[in-house]
Design a protein around this motif. Structure first.
Motif, PDB file in Angstrom:
ATOM      1  N   SER A 337     -19.063   0.936  -1.643  1.00  0.00           N
ATOM      2  CA  SER A 337     -18.114   1.365  -2.672  1.00  0.00           C
ATOM      3  C   SER A 337     -17.382   2.619  -2.217  1.00  0.00           C
ATOM      4  N   GLN A 338     -16.061   2.511  -2.131  1.00  0.00           N
ATOM      5  CA  GLN A 338     -15.249   3.685  -1.825  1.00  0.00           C
ATOM      6  C   GLN A 338     -14.870   4.400  -3.118  1.00  0.00           C
ATOM      7  N   TYR A 339     -14.601   5.677  -2.992  1.00  0.00           N
ATOM      8  CA  TYR A 339     -14.159   6.484  -4.124  1.00  0.00           C
ATOM      9  C   TYR A 339     -12.644   6.347  -4.203  1.00  0.00           C
ATOM     10  N   VAL A 340     -12.129   5.846  -5.332  1.00  0.00           N
ATOM     11  CA  VAL A 340     -10.690   5.588  -5.430  1.00  0.00           C
ATOM     12  C   VAL A 340     -10.103   6.243  -6.672  1.00  0.00           C
ATOM     13  N   ARG A 341      -8.786   6.346  -6.659  1.00  0.00           N
ATOM     14  CA  ARG A 341      -8.036   6.898  -7.786  1.00  0.00           C
ATOM     15  C   ARG A 341      -6.884   5.967  -8.131  1.00  0.00           C
ATOM     16  N   PHE A 342      -6.907   5.438  -9.355  1.00  0.00           N
ATOM     17  CA  PHE A 342      -5.751   4.735  -9.898  1.00  0.00           C
ATOM     18  C   PHE A 342      -4.856   5.744 -10.609  1.00  0.00           C
ATOM     19  N   GLU A 343      -3.556   5.652 -10.392  1.00  0.00           N
ATOM     20  CA  GLU A 343      -2.591   6.415 -11.186  1.00  0.00           C
ATOM     21  C   GLU A 343      -1.496   5.460 -11.620  1.00  0.00           C
ATOM     22  N   PHE A 344      -1.269   5.377 -12.924  1.00  0.00           N
ATOM     23  CA  PHE A 344      -0.303   4.405 -13.427  1.00  0.00           C
ATOM     24  C   PHE A 344       0.242   4.848 -14.782  1.00  0.00           C
ATOM     25  N   ASN A 345       1.334   4.224 -15.162  1.00  0.00           N
ATOM     26  CA  ASN A 345       1.993   4.500 -16.442  1.00  0.00           C
ATOM     27  C   ASN A 345       1.434   3.548 -17.494  1.00  0.00           C
ATOM     28  N   PRO A 346       0.744   4.057 -18.520  1.00  0.00           N
ATOM     29  CA  PRO A 346       0.155   3.154 -19.516  1.00  0.00           C
ATOM     30  C   PRO A 346       1.188   2.419 -20.352  1.00  0.00           C
ATOM     31  N   ARG A 347       2.433   2.856 -20.300  1.00  0.00           N
ATOM     32  CA  ARG A 347       3.497   2.205 -21.069  1.00  0.00           C
ATOM     33  C   ARG A 347       4.352   1.282 -20.200  1.00  0.00           C
ATOM     34  N   ALA A 348       3.940   1.089 -18.950  1.00  0.00           N
ATOM     35  CA  ALA A 348       4.721   0.260 -18.042  1.00  0.00           C
ATOM     36  C   ALA A 348       4.786  -1.180 -18.542  1.00  0.00           C
ATOM     37  N   GLU A 349       5.924  -1.835 -18.284  1.00  0.00           N
ATOM     38  CA  GLU A 349       6.060  -3.242 -18.672  1.00  0.00           C
ATOM     39  C   GLU A 349       5.260  -4.145 -17.746  1.00  0.00           C
ATOM     40  N   SER A 350       5.230  -3.837 -16.452  1.00  0.00           N
ATOM     41  CA  SER A 350       4.459  -4.632 -15.508  1.00  0.00           C
ATOM     42  C   SER A 350       2.970  -4.333 -15.686  1.00  0.00           C
ATOM     43  N   LEU A 351       2.172  -5.390 -15.716  1.00  0.00           N
ATOM     44  CA  LEU A 351       0.733  -5.216 -15.867  1.00  0.00           C
ATOM     45  C   LEU A 351       0.011  -5.188 -14.531  1.00  0.00           C
ATOM     46  N   ASP A 352       0.742  -5.249 -13.436  1.00  0.00           N
ATOM     47  CA  ASP A 352       0.146  -5.168 -12.108  1.00  0.00           C
ATOM     48  C   ASP A 352      -0.028  -3.706 -11.719  1.00  0.00           C
ATOM     49  N   LEU A 353      -1.276  -3.308 -11.507  1.00  0.00           N
ATOM     50  CA  LEU A 353      -1.556  -1.915 -11.163  1.00  0.00           C
ATOM     51  C   LEU A 353      -1.125  -1.605  -9.738  1.00  0.00           C
ATOM     52  N   PRO A 354      -0.622  -0.407  -9.483  1.00  0.00           N
ATOM     53  CA  PRO A 354      -0.406  -0.007  -8.091  1.00  0.00           C
ATOM     54  C   PRO A 354      -1.736   0.104  -7.367  1.00  0.00           C
ATOM     55  N   SER A 355      -1.722  -0.090  -6.062  1.00  0.00           N
ATOM     56  CA  SER A 355      -2.958   0.001  -5.278  1.00  0.00           C
ATOM     57  C   SER A 355      -3.569   1.387  -5.442  1.00  0.00           C
ATOM     58  N   PRO A 356      -4.887   1.455  -5.600  1.00  0.00           N
ATOM     59  CA  PRO A 356      -5.503   2.766  -5.771  1.00  0.00           C
ATOM     60  C   PRO A 356      -5.515   3.552  -4.459  1.00  0.00           C
ATOM     61  N   LYS A 357      -5.533   4.861  -4.594  1.00  0.00           N
ATOM     62  CA  LYS A 357      -5.649   5.745  -3.441  1.00  0.00           C
ATOM     63  C   LYS A 357      -7.123   5.963  -3.135  1.00  0.00           C
ATOM     64  N   VAL A 358      -7.502   5.816  -1.876  1.00  0.00           N
ATOM     65  CA  VAL A 358      -8.881   6.093  -1.473  1.00  0.00           C
ATOM     66  C   VAL A 358      -9.027   7.602  -1.305  1.00  0.00           C
ATOM     67  N   ILE A 359      -9.889   8.214  -2.100  1.00  0.00           N
ATOM     68  CA  ILE A 359     -10.076   9.667  -2.002  1.00  0.00           C
ATOM     69  C   ILE A 359     -11.335  10.026  -1.215  1.00  0.00           C
ATOM     70  N   LEU A 360     -12.219   9.023  -0.988  1.00  0.00           N
ATOM     71  CA  LEU A 360     -13.390   9.233  -0.145  1.00  0.00           C
ATOM     72  C   LEU A 360     -13.853   7.870   0.345  1.00  0.00           C
ATOM     73  N   GLN A 361     -14.001   7.741   1.660  1.00  0.00           N
ATOM     74  CA  GLN A 361     -14.353   6.443   2.234  1.00  0.00           C
ATOM     75  C   GLN A 361     -15.861   6.194   2.264  1.00  0.00           C
ATOM     76  N   GLN A 362     -16.661   7.240   2.188  1.00  0.00           N
ATOM     77  CA  GLN A 362     -18.112   7.073   2.252  1.00  0.00           C
ATOM     78  C   GLN A 362     -18.620   6.240   1.078  1.00  0.00           C
ATOM     79  N   ASP A 363     -19.681   5.489   1.326  1.00  0.00           N
ATOM     80  CA  ASP A 363     -20.320   4.673   0.297  1.00  0.00           C
ATOM     81  C   ASP A 363     -20.914   5.596  -0.768  1.00  0.00           C
TER      82      ASP A 363
END
Length: 501
Positions: A337-363
């Motif tokens: 499991s990598q440590y990730v960060r989702f950042e998105f607009n909760p009011r966006a019309e598209s329901l497809d999330l942008p790819s999360p940013k990996v903030i730590l690669q260690q398990d």
């Protein structure tokens, strides 16, 4: 209730199965009692005045389901009381309906994990109360929780079970999350139940509770699929429900099958609901490629209204003992499991999330923050790590390890502003369980305080508490020797002495 598999002729095993989840360090403890003034190496900080509560699944009887998962044991509560530099220990089972009736019958009566159709008797409340334990201020009690049922109340001093908690008749559904959140400013408790109308139902019930115990809102919504929602997150204005792609099916249950089945074709859904004044139709189910979301770290809002959501994420089925429809499951050694960060607009019309940013690669897993900033921007987080390069003596550990549970050999502290990772390594023959964070004082800066973690010592085959000062993270301030083996647990929390006064 007519259970096709129910039969009084099912034999009562007298010994636990020769399976990894019941062997070696994972052998059930089945212990109740207390020990005063535990042995301490080093110095317990005087600022620590309170109790660390944790729960482990710990079956009191051998199951008649031979390959019963670790998750199906009875809830056994450990309490470590810190005061004046000393530590006292007490442990007691939650007296659930299951526990009491099995003790009367002198054998296991419950069948497969969350499958009532495989039980030997009918239960009103089937809970094992084995997933989390936290403090409930309105009643000055503990809540022992499992997400398939209401919680049980316990006395925080004696650990006596006080009965089932329906919140004075206000609980609107059949289930209560094992991960309620408490607003650090108002004391409001934010919670929910999934499979809220019964096994295999897609219904989710969201509710929040004022600091006096009054339910201030109830919102019913329907998820895209009947699946696991183990943890969730809240911001100032939003509630987030990440769905794990483990699905439930009533017909499979009636046929004697497993409650959960991995679906490799299901997207990762994250439901986003306004935190206040919402209707069920207001929820938006955002999508991301198939993945297993771990325990949530925290979520918050940016000045421009986006949601930031941090959590562990892996493309493999962490609960490998529940495979997909073809019986395919990953090798647990390959789950990362990598440590990730989702950042998105909760009011966006598209329901497809942008790819999360990996903030730590260690398990990593079991992230914790300073709960005083829950729902606000966090700059520190603490978690379990698995880093084989640290020097763990796997050759010595593996023969006595037991199985069926995740393994982590270190703790991590991530400074989210600088990206600097600090690591605490407890020793070559040690594995860590979930840490908790305790602030140094009410006025201490975020992240300034202590980590307390239960550590498995496979050399002595016993458990230890390690206390780490976050200002000197790489060395333990104190090691508390329990001289007793506690098998892997799930979750726990700190309750300060002033809150119990």
């Amino acid at each position: 209730m007519a259970g096709h598999f129910r039969s009084s002729n099912v034999p009562a095993p007298k010994a636990f199965p020769e399976k990894p989840q019941f062997s070696d360090f994972m052998k059930p403890c089945r212990f109740e009692g207390e020990a005063m003034n535990l042995e301490i190496i080093g110095t317990i900080p005087r600022e620590l005045d309170g109790t660390f509560y944790r729960v482990m699944p710990d079956p009191q009887f051998p199951p008649f389901i031979e390959n019963d998962p670790w998750f199906n044991g009875d809830g056994n509560i450990s309490a470590f009381r810190f005061h004046n530099g000393n530590v006292h220990f007490k442990q007691r089972y939650v007296r659930t309906e299951k526990f009491i009736r099995e003790r009367e019958a002198n054998r296991a009566l419950i069948g497969k994990y969350r499958n009532k159709y495989t039980d030997l008797v009918e239960f009103k409340i089937r809970s094992t109360a084995n997933t989390n334990i936290s403090y409930y201020p309105p009643k000055k009690t503990l809540l022992a929780m499992k997400e398939d049922s209401p919680p049980y109340m316990m006395d925080p001093t004696t650990l006596e079970t006080l009965g089932l908690c329906d919140f004075d008749g206000q609980l609107p559904c059949t289930t209560f999350t094992a991960h309620p959140k408490t607003d650090p400013d108002s004391g409001e408790i934010i919670a929910f139940g999934y499979e809220a109308k019964g096994d295999g139902t897609p219904d989710v019930c969201y509710y929040s509770i004022d600091s006096d115990g009054t339910f201030n809102q109830v919102v019913w919504l329907v998820s895209p699929v009947a699946a696991m929602i183990h943890d969730f997150a809240v911001t100032k204005n939003w509630v987030l429900f990440p769905i794990i792609p483990l699905t439930s099916d009533v017909e499979r249950l009636k046929a004697g099958g497993e409650h959960w089945q991995w679906d490799p074709n299901m997207p990762l859904y994250i439901g986003v609901l306004p935190r206040r004044g919402a209707q069920g139709s207001d929820v938006k189910w955002f999508r991301s490629p198939n993945a297993f979301p771990g325990h949530t770290t925290n979520a918050y809002e940016t000045p421009d209204g986006n949601i930031v959501f941090d959590l562990p994420l892996t493309d493999k089925n962490v609960f490998f003992w529940w495979p997909d429809a073809d019986g395919i499951a990953p090798d647990p050694r390959e789950i990362h499991s990598q440590y990730v960060r989702f950042e998105f607009n909760p009011r966006a019309e598209s329901l497809d999330l942008p790819s999360p940013k990996v903030i730590l690669q260690q398990d990593m897993e079991f992230p914790r923050i300073d709960d005083r900033i829950l729902s606000k921007r966090h700059t520190h987080s603490f978690f379990d790590l698995m880093d084989p390069s640290l020097g763990t003596d796997f050759q010595a550990i593996l023969p006595v390890l037991g199985g069926g549970h995740p393994l982590y050999n270190a703790l991590g502290h991530l400074d989210h502003l600088t990206g600097i990772l600090e690591v605490y390594f407890p020793g070559r023959t040690h594995m860590v369980q979930e840490p908790i964070f305790v602030p140094r004082s009410d006025k201490a800066d975020e992240g300034d305080g202590f980590l307390i973690v239960l550590v498995n010592n496979y050399h002595t085959m016993s458990s230890e508490l390690h206390v780490i000062d976050t200002q000197d993270f790489t060395a333990a301030k104190a090691i508390v020797r329990l001289n007793l083996r506690l098998r892997a647990g799930l979750h726990g929390n700190w309750v300060d002495a002033k809150d119990l006064a």
